[in-house]
Motif scaffolding. Sequence first.
Motif, PDB file in Angstrom:
ATOM      1  N   ARG A   2      39.937  53.569  27.949  1.00  0.00           N
ATOM      2  CA  ARG A   2      39.185  53.422  29.199  1.00  0.00           C
ATOM      3  C   ARG A   2      38.876  51.947  29.454  1.00  0.00           C
ATOM      4  O   ARG A   2      38.842  51.511  30.599  1.00  0.00           O
ATOM      5  CB  ARG A   2      37.934  54.288  29.206  1.00  0.00           C
ATOM      6  N   GLU A   3      38.686  51.178  28.385  1.00  0.00           N
ATOM      7  CA  GLU A   3      38.416  49.750  28.541  1.00  0.00           C
ATOM      8  C   GLU A   3      39.629  49.029  29.149  1.00  0.00           C
ATOM      9  O   GLU A   3      39.469  48.174  30.027  1.00  0.00           O
ATOM     10  CB  GLU A   3      38.051  49.118  27.188  1.00  0.00           C
TER      11      GLU A   3
ATOM     12  N   LEU B  61      39.823  50.057  32.815  1.00  0.00           N
ATOM     13  CA  LEU B  61      38.769  49.351  33.554  1.00  0.00           C
ATOM     14  C   LEU B  61      39.178  47.896  33.790  1.00  0.00           C
ATOM     15  O   LEU B  61      38.999  47.369  34.887  1.00  0.00           O
ATOM     16  CB  LEU B  61      37.448  49.419  32.785  1.00  0.00           C
TER      17      LEU B  61
ATOM     18  N   ARG C 252      39.497  45.934  37.299  1.00  0.00           N
ATOM     19  CA  ARG C 252      38.749  44.689  37.532  1.00  0.00           C
ATOM     20  C   ARG C 252      39.669  43.532  37.915  1.00  0.00           C
ATOM     21  O   ARG C 252      39.258  42.621  38.623  1.00  0.00           O
ATOM     22  CB  ARG C 252      37.962  44.307  36.279  1.00  0.00           C
TER      23      ARG C 252
ATOM     24  N   ILE D   8      38.252  59.963  38.738  1.00  0.00           N
ATOM     25  CA  ILE D   8      38.346  58.506  38.777  1.00  0.00           C
ATOM     26  C   ILE D   8      38.946  58.128  40.123  1.00  0.00           C
ATOM     27  O   ILE D   8      39.936  58.722  40.557  1.00  0.00           O
ATOM     28  CB  ILE D   8      39.197  57.985  37.606  1.00  0.00           C
TER      29      ILE D   8
ATOM     30  N   TRP E 291      35.282  58.858  30.014  1.00  0.00           N
ATOM     31  CA  TRP E 291      35.035  57.938  31.129  1.00  0.00           C
ATOM     32  C   TRP E 291      33.602  58.111  31.640  1.00  0.00           C
ATOM     33  O   TRP E 291      32.876  57.132  31.810  1.00  0.00           O
ATOM     34  CB  TRP E 291      36.055  58.218  32.236  1.00  0.00           C
TER      35      TRP E 291
ATOM     36  N   ALA F 120      30.847  56.701  29.364  1.00  0.00           N
ATOM     37  CA  ALA F 120      30.955  55.290  28.992  1.00  0.00           C
ATOM     38  C   ALA F 120      29.961  54.376  29.684  1.00  0.00           C
ATOM     39  O   ALA F 120      29.831  53.220  29.316  1.00  0.00           O
ATOM     40  CB  ALA F 120      32.374  54.796  29.242  1.00  0.00           C
TER      41      ALA F 120
ATOM     42  N   GLU G  35      29.196  51.178  34.681  1.00  0.00           N
ATOM     43  CA  GLU G  35      30.343  50.480  35.254  1.00  0.00           C
ATOM     44  C   GLU G  35      31.538  51.410  35.440  1.00  0.00           C
ATOM     45  O   GLU G  35      32.357  51.213  36.333  1.00  0.00           O
ATOM     46  CB  GLU G  35      30.729  49.269  34.412  1.00  0.00           C
ATOM     47  N   TYR G  36      31.609  52.462  34.628  1.00  0.00           N
ATOM     48  CA  TYR G  36      32.668  53.466  34.789  1.00  0.00           C
ATOM     49  C   TYR G  36      32.289  54.449  35.888  1.00  0.00           C
ATOM     50  O   TYR G  36      33.121  54.839  36.688  1.00  0.00           O
ATOM     51  CB  TYR G  36      32.912  54.203  33.464  1.00  0.00           C
TER      52      TYR G  36
ATOM     53  N   MET H  51      34.034  56.183  40.268  1.00  0.00           N
ATOM     54  CA  MET H  51      34.299  57.606  40.343  1.00  0.00           C
ATOM     55  C   MET H  51      33.983  58.158  41.725  1.00  0.00           C
ATOM     56  O   MET H  51      33.140  57.630  42.424  1.00  0.00           O
ATOM     57  CB  MET H  51      33.487  58.353  39.285  1.00  0.00           C
TER      58      MET H  51
END
Length: 143
Positions: free
Chosen positions: A24-25, A28, A32, A56, A128, A131, A134-135, A139
């Motif tokens: 997920r990182e 993400l 970003r 997501i 997700w 987490a 920020e996640y 969504m």
Amino acid sequence: MTSPSAWYDAYPKPRHESPSQISREELLERIRNGQKAGIDFILIDLRRNDHEGPTIKGSINLPAQTLYSSLSTLLNLCTKAKIDTVIWYCGSSRGRGSRAAVWFADLVEDSGVDGISSLALTGGITGWVQAGEEYGDLMDGKV
């Protein structure tokens, strides 16, 4: 009494045991850095009955139970649109997400297409959601 077979027993067994993964990182970080689902990569939510709730942003819903016959069309779309990554997820990505990722990877390999990655999202939508904010900001639907 015979136990009912699983939905995926109707389809060929994938050759690969374990899919390639994306954390997920990592996903993400792609977002970003300006990458967008549906443009730079395809993000597929495989849930059917458990699809209620969040998704997501930018993901499309292709329920795993009806996915197999659509894989070649998806590969054609990726090739024509120059999409190099397909990311799969379900509740945990240990069942449907992993199976879809290896089915698609097998198809890519069998087709002789280079440069398309098929990745399961580690932890799926559950990971997700858990987490953090920020996640959650990335969504659609209620968390």
